[in-house]
Scaffold this motif. Structure first.
Motif, mmCIF file in Angstrom:
data_model
loop_
_atom_site.group_PDB
_atom_site.id
_atom_site.type_symbol
_atom_site.label_atom_id
_atom_site.label_comp_id
_atom_site.label_asym_id
_atom_site.label_seq_id
_atom_site.Cartn_x
_atom_site.Cartn_y
_atom_site.Cartn_z
ATOM 1 N N PRO A 1 0.902 -1.196 -0.117
ATOM 2 C CA PRO A 1 -0.044 -0.069 0.006
ATOM 3 C C PRO A 1 0.834 1.206 0.079
ATOM 4 O O PRO A 1 0.574 2.217 -0.663
ATOM 5 C CB PRO A 1 -0.904 -0.211 1.199
ATOM 6 N N PHE A 2 1.966 1.457 0.783
ATOM 7 C CA PHE A 2 2.575 2.639 1.043
ATOM 8 C C PHE A 2 3.527 2.732 -0.197
ATOM 9 O O PHE A 2 3.485 3.714 -0.726
ATOM 10 C CB PHE A 2 3.579 2.503 2.226
ATOM 11 N N THR A 3 4.170 1.769 -0.700
ATOM 12 C CA THR A 3 5.049 1.883 -1.902
ATOM 13 C C THR A 3 4.083 2.354 -3.297
ATOM 14 O O THR A 3 4.708 3.107 -4.122
ATOM 15 C CB THR A 3 5.715 0.640 -2.206
ATOM 16 N N MET A 4 2.999 1.494 -3.559
ATOM 17 C CA MET A 4 2.105 1.790 -4.568
ATOM 18 C C MET A 4 1.524 3.385 -4.595
ATOM 19 O O MET A 4 1.362 3.898 -5.476
ATOM 20 C CB MET A 4 1.223 0.907 -4.730
ATOM 21 N N GLU A 5 1.127 3.622 -3.415
ATOM 22 C CA GLU A 5 0.668 5.078 -3.099
ATOM 23 C C GLU A 5 1.760 6.113 -3.590
ATOM 24 O O GLU A 5 1.557 7.053 -4.246
ATOM 25 C CB GLU A 5 0.349 5.345 -1.530
ATOM 26 N N GLU A 6 3.027 6.104 -3.201
ATOM 27 C CA GLU A 6 3.988 6.725 -3.387
ATOM 28 C C GLU A 6 4.267 6.672 -4.821
ATOM 29 O O GLU A 6 4.537 7.764 -5.407
ATOM 30 C CB GLU A 6 5.228 6.340 -2.639
ATOM 31 N N ALA A 7 4.224 5.766 -5.629
ATOM 32 C CA ALA A 7 4.474 5.461 -7.173
ATOM 33 C C ALA A 7 3.409 6.238 -7.785
ATOM 34 O O ALA A 7 3.636 7.031 -8.747
ATOM 35 C CB ALA A 7 4.784 4.289 -7.346
ATOM 36 N N TRP A 8 2.205 5.808 -7.309
ATOM 37 C CA TRP A 8 1.124 6.662 -7.880
ATOM 38 C C TRP A 8 0.937 8.066 -8.008
ATOM 39 O O TRP A 8 0.738 8.779 -8.882
ATOM 40 C CB TRP A 8 -0.292 5.860 -7.442
ATOM 41 N N LEU A 9 1.085 8.783 -6.859
ATOM 42 C CA LEU A 9 1.097 10.132 -6.442
ATOM 43 C C LEU A 9 2.305 10.629 -7.172
ATOM 44 O O LEU A 9 2.172 11.830 -7.601
ATOM 45 C CB LEU A 9 1.268 10.293 -5.027
ATOM 46 N N ASP A 10 3.354 10.123 -7.324
ATOM 47 C CA ASP A 10 4.568 10.679 -8.051
ATOM 48 C C ASP A 10 4.132 10.886 -9.583
ATOM 49 O O ASP A 10 4.641 11.727 -10.221
ATOM 50 C CB ASP A 10 5.738 9.659 -8.075
ATOM 51 N N ARG A 11 3.493 9.737 -10.223
ATOM 52 C CA ARG A 11 3.023 9.856 -11.638
ATOM 53 C C ARG A 11 1.853 10.544 -11.875
ATOM 54 O O ARG A 11 1.803 11.200 -12.831
ATOM 55 C CB ARG A 11 2.739 8.221 -11.994
ATOM 56 N N HIS A 12 1.045 10.594 -10.918
ATOM 57 C CA HIS A 12 -0.353 11.504 -10.824
ATOM 58 C C HIS A 12 -0.449 12.256 -9.779
ATOM 59 O O HIS A 12 -1.110 12.082 -8.818
ATOM 60 C CB HIS A 12 -1.751 10.283 -10.941
ATOM 61 N N PRO A 13 0.261 13.296 -9.550
ATOM 62 C CA PRO A 13 0.441 14.228 -8.428
ATOM 63 C C PRO A 13 -0.932 14.850 -8.187
ATOM 64 O O PRO A 13 -1.303 15.385 -7.026
ATOM 65 C CB PRO A 13 1.504 15.510 -9.022
ATOM 66 N N ASP A 14 -1.965 14.919 -9.046
ATOM 67 C CA ASP A 14 -3.012 15.766 -8.734
ATOM 68 C C ASP A 14 -4.202 14.740 -8.257
ATOM 69 O O ASP A 14 -5.204 15.000 -7.882
ATOM 70 C CB ASP A 14 -3.759 16.330 -10.185
ATOM 71 N N ALA A 15 -3.627 13.244 -8.208
ATOM 72 C CA ALA A 15 -4.605 12.308 -7.916
ATOM 73 C C ALA A 15 -4.764 12.378 -6.497
ATOM 74 O O ALA A 15 -4.025 12.678 -5.508
ATOM 75 C CB ALA A 15 -4.069 10.766 -8.548
ATOM 76 N N VAL A 16 -6.143 11.562 -5.813
ATOM 77 C CA VAL A 16 -6.070 11.710 -4.681
ATOM 78 C C VAL A 16 -5.618 10.445 -3.967
ATOM 79 O O VAL A 16 -4.577 10.658 -2.795
ATOM 80 C CB VAL A 16 -7.480 11.440 -4.174
ATOM 81 N N SER A 17 -5.909 9.189 -4.475
ATOM 82 C CA SER A 17 -5.115 8.192 -3.728
ATOM 83 C C SER A 17 -5.346 6.939 -4.872
ATOM 84 O O SER A 17 -6.196 6.773 -5.443
ATOM 85 C CB SER A 17 -5.766 7.763 -2.564
ATOM 86 N N VAL A 18 -4.320 5.837 -4.878
ATOM 87 C CA VAL A 18 -4.480 4.878 -5.845
ATOM 88 C C VAL A 18 -5.521 3.947 -5.039
ATOM 89 O O VAL A 18 -6.180 3.177 -6.085
ATOM 90 C CB VAL A 18 -3.050 4.266 -6.073
ATOM 91 N N HIS A 19 -5.758 3.896 -4.019
ATOM 92 C CA HIS A 19 -6.530 3.066 -3.180
ATOM 93 C C HIS A 19 -8.209 3.309 -3.480
ATOM 94 O O HIS A 19 -9.045 2.680 -3.043
ATOM 95 C CB HIS A 19 -6.319 2.910 -1.641
ATOM 96 N N LEU A 20 -8.307 4.574 -4.099
ATOM 97 C CA LEU A 20 -10.020 5.087 -4.470
ATOM 98 C C LEU A 20 -10.246 4.691 -5.779
ATOM 99 O O LEU A 20 -11.234 4.912 -6.243
ATOM 100 C CB LEU A 20 -9.707 6.683 -4.127
ATOM 101 N N ASP A 21 -9.203 4.189 -6.610
ATOM 102 C CA ASP A 21 -9.301 3.715 -7.887
ATOM 103 C C ASP A 21 -10.093 2.413 -8.150
ATOM 104 O O ASP A 21 -9.455 1.465 -7.228
ATOM 105 C CB ASP A 21 -8.197 4.063 -8.959
ATOM 106 N N GLN A 22 -10.742 1.899 -9.221
ATOM 107 C CA GLN A 22 -10.990 0.630 -9.432
ATOM 108 C C GLN A 22 -10.005 0.096 -10.089
ATOM 109 O O GLN A 22 -9.237 0.562 -10.723
ATOM 110 C CB GLN A 22 -12.379 0.521 -10.348
#
Length: 81
Positions: free
Chosen positions: A34-55
């Motif tokens: 969870p933490f690693t993927m959240e960091e990767a997601w927000l680095d790639r998509h800085p305006d996104a809220v969280s990877v955990h809120l996507d389907q």
């Protein structure tokens, strides 16, 4: 990817595939890392809220390659031995 001109159709297609793979892999791995993927997601998509809120992504059914799937079934079966 880096051998073609930036305006090349091949390069643009390759970049699109890499983006799609990144999004799919990060979403699929998010429950386990969870933490690693959240960091990767927000680095790639800085305006996104969280990877955990996507389907999880829907993969088109025409991408399935039964011959390739059978090859990997055999590889996994051999590895079990």
């Amino acid at each position: 990817l880096y051998c073609e001109a930036p305006s090349s159709v091949k390069r643009k297609a390759s970049v699109q595939v890499v983006r799609h793979l990144f999004d799919c892999l990060v979403k699929w791995l998010a429950p386990m890392l969870p933490f690693t993927m959240e960091e990767a997601w927000l680095d790639r998509h800085p305006d996104a809220v969280s990877v955990h809120l996507d389907q999880f992504p829907q993969i088109p059914t025409d991408w399935k390659n039964e011959a390739l799937a059978e090859k990997w079934r055999k590889v996994r079966q051999v590895r079990r031995v």
